[in-house]
Design a protein around this motif. Structure first.
Motif, PDB file in Angstrom:
ATOM      1  N   PRO A 215       0.813  -1.225   0.000  1.00 37.46           N
ATOM      2  CA  PRO A 215       0.000   0.000   0.000  1.00 37.46           C
ATOM      3  C   PRO A 215       0.841   1.267   0.000  1.00 37.46           C
ATOM      4  O   PRO A 215       0.483   2.244  -0.651  1.00 37.46           O
ATOM      5  CB  PRO A 215      -0.823  -0.101   1.293  1.00 37.46           C
ATOM      6  N   GLU A 216       1.997   1.254   0.689  1.00 36.28           N
ATOM      7  CA  GLU A 216       2.780   2.504   0.766  1.00 36.28           C
ATOM      8  C   GLU A 216       3.427   2.865  -0.572  1.00 36.28           C
ATOM      9  O   GLU A 216       3.878   3.986  -0.764  1.00 36.28           O
ATOM     10  CB  GLU A 216       3.806   2.461   1.908  1.00 36.28           C
ATOM     11  N   LYS A 217       3.448   1.953  -1.506  1.00 33.67           N
ATOM     12  CA  LYS A 217       4.026   2.277  -2.823  1.00 33.67           C
ATOM     13  C   LYS A 217       2.953   2.598  -3.860  1.00 33.67           C
ATOM     14  O   LYS A 217       3.262   2.861  -5.017  1.00 33.67           O
ATOM     15  CB  LYS A 217       4.885   1.102  -3.326  1.00 33.67           C
ATOM     16  N   THR A 218       1.691   2.524  -3.465  1.00 37.02           N
ATOM     17  CA  THR A 218       0.624   2.795  -4.437  1.00 37.02           C
ATOM     18  C   THR A 218       0.285   4.285  -4.406  1.00 37.02           C
ATOM     19  O   THR A 218       0.476   4.945  -3.389  1.00 37.02           O
ATOM     20  CB  THR A 218      -0.656   1.993  -4.114  1.00 37.02           C
ATOM     21  N   ASP A 219      -0.196   4.770  -5.521  1.00 28.73           N
ATOM     22  CA  ASP A 219      -0.544   6.185  -5.599  1.00 28.73           C
ATOM     23  C   ASP A 219      -2.057   6.302  -5.793  1.00 28.73           C
ATOM     24  O   ASP A 219      -2.560   6.331  -6.916  1.00 28.73           O
ATOM     25  CB  ASP A 219       0.223   6.805  -6.779  1.00 28.73           C
ATOM     26  N   LEU A 220      -2.765   6.380  -4.663  1.00 23.62           N
ATOM     27  CA  LEU A 220      -4.231   6.352  -4.724  1.00 23.62           C
ATOM     28  C   LEU A 220      -4.803   7.538  -5.488  1.00 23.62           C
ATOM     29  O   LEU A 220      -5.905   7.464  -6.026  1.00 23.62           O
ATOM     30  CB  LEU A 220      -4.817   6.339  -3.310  1.00 23.62           C
ATOM     31  N   ALA A 221      -4.021   8.612  -5.574  1.00 24.24           N
ATOM     32  CA  ALA A 221      -4.515   9.815  -6.254  1.00 24.24           C
ATOM     33  C   ALA A 221      -4.833   9.519  -7.718  1.00 24.24           C
ATOM     34  O   ALA A 221      -5.630  10.220  -8.329  1.00 24.24           O
ATOM     35  CB  ALA A 221      -3.472  10.919  -6.152  1.00 24.24           C
TER      36      ALA A 221
END
Ligand code: AKG
Length: 353
Positions: A146-152
């Motif tokens: 999750p910390e490497k994903t870019d939810l934006a």
């Protein structure tokens, strides 16, 4: 460079013949019409029940079964995999919902392949010597950790797309670790060995590709996805119940994946083939299209990080009298080699890497 025209637009334009860039060469499409009509083959992809991993009696036989599937086929269909039916239905509904948005909406998430940006909504460029295209659009995103994903830059429509995808990625990550353990034990290795060789629990990446194959007026001339092996260690495939995936087996030719309720298809990819010194085989596979039904598949590629570790045959697997069948390389170097060596694999010929 403008993006390639979306296949969805071509498919919906009412053409009765497909544009020439989608028409495969004669050798590529040998027996394609038969394959479309034939349905299931005389031999079947192994189906394995993960519930047996926790049963004391059946465990050893189960490990042998999974290992044999990875050795002989490089693909298996798993049931009782731990992901709930409800979660998979939600995943399917949100993916379908995204692709049902108007193309202009989806374009807001378009990738830019000319700048090497492959994450997002896209259409594949020619990836072979003959310049032919695949009958497919896709949505590709890193989904774990999750910390490497870019939810934006994830879709905000359908409204539960993000929550569902996150939950699915968490569950699939657990399943991936379980499969690595099983496949390690099946080779007589320490339970954690394979995952550690691929970068370890915290470094492995999950990339989700939703493949969208519109109805095709001439399915006997085209591929949804051309024959290839995956660069990943393992790939996990879920689909919308429309057949189309075929895997290549030496003594049987192209075999159509059967529809097994509540199952997930697992492919061995190149990275696992390399570290297992070719004991587990990276499966050659392709996707067919059809006239009547849109096919959607969700492929999760479990990839080692690009620069570390170095992928090389695990020394314990290079037994006395054997040779290491693969040169050491980082994942990034492997990608590069493969790009340069992409051949027009058609009659089951596996690209050399
Ligand atoms: C891929 O995404 O690499 C595939 O091979 C897709 C397989 C499928 O659509 O079933």
């Amino acid at each position: 460079i403008p993006p390639a025209p979306r296949v969805e637009i071509i498919a919906n334009s009412g053409l009765s013949t497909i544009p020439p860039e989608f028409v495969r060469t004669e050798s590529e499409r040998e027996h394609l019409a038969d394959a479309l009509n034939k349905g299931c083959c005389r031999v079947g992809i192994p189906i394995v029940d993960l519930a047996s991993f926790s049963s004391k009696e059946g465990r050893q036989r189960f490990l042998e079964e999974v290992s044999a599937a990875a050795v002989e086929w490089g693909v298996m269909i798993i049931v009782n995999h731990g992901l709930s039916e409800e979660l998979i239905e939600q995943l399917q509904a949100t993916g379908k919902g995204f692709f049902e948005l108007p193309v202009e909406e989806k374009e807001k998430y378009a990738n830019d392949q000319s700048r090497g940006q492959i994450q997002g909504y896209g259409t594949k460029l020619a990836n072979n010597e003959n310049g032919k295209l695949e009958w497919q659009d896709y949505f590709f995103r890193l989904v774990y950790p999750p910390e490497k994903t870019d939810l934006a830059i994830w879709p905000t429509e359908p409204a539960d797309y993000i929550a569902t995808t996150r939950c699915f990625a968490e569950e699939l990550r657990i399943l991936a670790s379980k499969m690595f353990s099983i496949l390690s034990l099946g080779l007589g290795l320490d339970e954690n060995k394979i995952e550690a060789e691929l970068g370890g629990r915290d470094e492995l990446l999950l990339q989700l590709e939703i493949n969208y194959y519109p109805c095709c007026p001439q399915p006997e001339l085209a591929f949804g996805v051309e024959p290839h092996t995956d660069v990943s260690s393992l790939s996990f495939i879920i689909h919308n119940g429309v057949p189309g995936l075929q895997v290549y087996k030496d003594d049987a030719g192209w075999v159509t994946a059967p529809l097994v309720p509540n199952s997930i298809i697992v492919h061995v990819g190149d990275s696992l083939e390399i570290i297992s010194n070719g004991k587990y085989r990276s499966v050659l596979h392709r996707g067919l299209v059809n006239k009547e039904n849109v096919r959607i598949s969700w492929a999760v590629f479990c990839e080692p990080p690009r620069e570390k570790p170095v992928l090389r045959p695990i020394p314990e697997l290079v037994r006395e009298g054997e040779v290491a069948r693969f040169e050491p390389r980082t994942f990034s170097e492997h990608l590069e080699r493969k790009l340069f060596k992409t051949s027009v694999a058609s009659g089951g010929e596996k690209p050399v890497v």
